[in-house]
Design a protein around this motif. Structure first.
Motif, short mmCIF file in Angstrom:
data_model
loop_
_atom_site.label_atom_id
_atom_site.label_comp_id
_atom_site.label_asym_id
_atom_site.label_seq_id
_atom_site.Cartn_x
_atom_site.Cartn_y
_atom_site.Cartn_z
N TYR A 133 10.91 26.27 83.95
CA TYR A 133 9.57 26.59 84.61
C TYR A 133 8.88 25.28 85.33
N SER A 149 5.61 40.57 81.80
CA SER A 149 7.04 40.88 81.99
C SER A 149 7.37 42.19 81.86
N HIS A 173 8.42 30.73 87.34
CA HIS A 173 9.91 30.66 86.75
C HIS A 173 10.58 30.03 87.79
N LEU A 216 17.11 30.83 85.29
CA LEU A 216 17.54 31.24 83.92
C LEU A 216 19.08 30.96 83.90
N ASN A 234 20.50 32.32 73.40
CA ASN A 234 21.32 33.51 74.39
C ASN A 234 20.76 33.04 75.64
N ASN A 235 19.82 32.21 76.14
CA ASN A 235 19.51 31.67 77.52
C ASN A 235 18.39 30.72 77.47
N TYR A 291 15.43 43.70 76.29
CA TYR A 291 15.86 42.62 75.30
C TYR A 291 16.63 41.81 76.13
N GLY A 292 16.32 40.26 75.96
CA GLY A 292 16.96 39.15 76.51
C GLY A 292 16.35 38.62 77.83
N PHE A 293 16.91 39.00 79.02
CA PHE A 293 16.85 38.01 80.05
C PHE A 293 15.57 38.45 81.15
N GLN A 294 14.36 38.22 80.58
CA GLN A 294 13.35 38.62 81.40
C GLN A 294 12.43 37.61 81.66
N PRO A 295 12.43 37.00 82.88
CA PRO A 295 11.38 35.73 83.25
C PRO A 295 10.17 36.20 83.26
N GLN A 296 9.29 35.43 82.94
CA GLN A 296 7.95 35.96 82.66
C GLN A 296 7.18 35.26 84.05
N ARG A 343 15.83 30.13 74.42
CA ARG A 343 15.42 31.44 73.75
C ARG A 343 16.23 31.60 72.88
N GLN A 368 15.53 29.00 79.99
CA GLN A 368 14.86 29.12 81.50
C GLN A 368 14.13 27.87 81.63
N ASN A 425 9.93 38.45 73.78
CA ASN A 425 10.06 37.91 74.80
C ASN A 425 9.22 36.51 74.99
N ARG A 473 3.18 42.82 69.32
CA ARG A 473 4.69 42.56 69.15
C ARG A 473 5.12 41.35 68.60
#
Lengths: 114, 113
Positions: free
Chosen positions: B35, A94, B45, B48, B30-31, A98-103, B92, B33, B99, A55
């Motif tokens: 770690y 993860s 993590h 955020l 937009n955010n 879209y967006g706020f996804q901690p890994q 990000r 994070q 992601n 991707r």
């Protein structure tokens, strides 16, 4: 609930060889990313797989390729190994969104090239 | 892609003291994070913070975000020896459709007992 698992933990190869690293994502996760971390540096993004397709891709040559299987596990393949490929290879998973996804990261595979 | 730049590169403190590390970035996000990475391990993590938030707390962690200065800070209060690790920020970008995370060189924190 198993987290991200990677195998093998350590690997020694010589220049010119090929290597395959494996990753099983955290239960319930469908997206897998791979990172390369040289000693003393931050992780660098290699690529990301979702729905068995690449991707996103970072600035890495075609020698680096990957695959994602229907069960969401993934492999990282590196051909024609160079001394500079020596690093810790980290897999992260993860849940797509879209967006706020901690890994969630595995503990990596330490690859040494002789 | 953009990465955060952490500052300082290394920080050494005594147990019980507070530790502050900073992150700067270049374009709109937009955010962001944070770690942590213990030696020889994967990243974990921590927290955020979204672009419309200015401060966020999680246990002994406090994160601030100043979008006008394009900077963030991570404060660890009452530090412990177990906090010894490298800390990375990952801003990000708005146009990051996937992601992927981009990291700088990190801050290496040592907490002495």
């Amino acid at each position: 609930d198993a987290g991200v698992t990677q195998s093998p933990t350590h690997l020694i190869k010589t220049r010119g060889q090929q290597v395959t690293l494996r990753c099983s994502p955290k239960s319930g996760h469908d997206t897998v990313s791979w990172y390369q971390q040289a000693l003393g540096q931050g992780p660098q993004f290699i690529f990301q797989y979702y729905e068995e397709e690449e991707r996103q891709r970072g600035n890495f040559p075609d020698r680096f390729s990957g695959h994602q299987f229907p069960n969401y596990s993934s492999e990282l393949n590196v051909n024609a190994l160079l001394l500079g490929d020596s690093a810790l290879y980290l897999c992260a998973s993860s849940l797509a969104g879209y967006g706020f996804q901690p890994q969630h990261f595995g503990d990596g595979t330490r690859l040494s090239i002789l | 892609s953009q990465q955060g730049e952490e500052d300082p590169q290394a920080l050494s403190i005594q147990e019980g003291e507070n530790a502050t590390m900073n992150c700067s970035y270049k374009t709109s996000i937009n955010n962001l994070q944070w770690y942590r990475q213990n030696s020889g391990r994967g990243l974990v993590h921590l927290i955020l913070i979204r672009s419309n938030e200015r401060e966020k707390h999680s246990g002994r962690l406090r994160v601030t975000l100043d979008t006008s200065k394009k900077s963030s800070s991570l404060l660890i209060t009452a530090s412990r020896a177990a906090d010894t690790a490298s800390y990375f920020c990952a801003p990000r970008q708005n146009n990051n459709a996937g992601n992927m995370l981009t990291f700088g060189g990190g801050t290496r924190l040592m907490v002495k007992p």
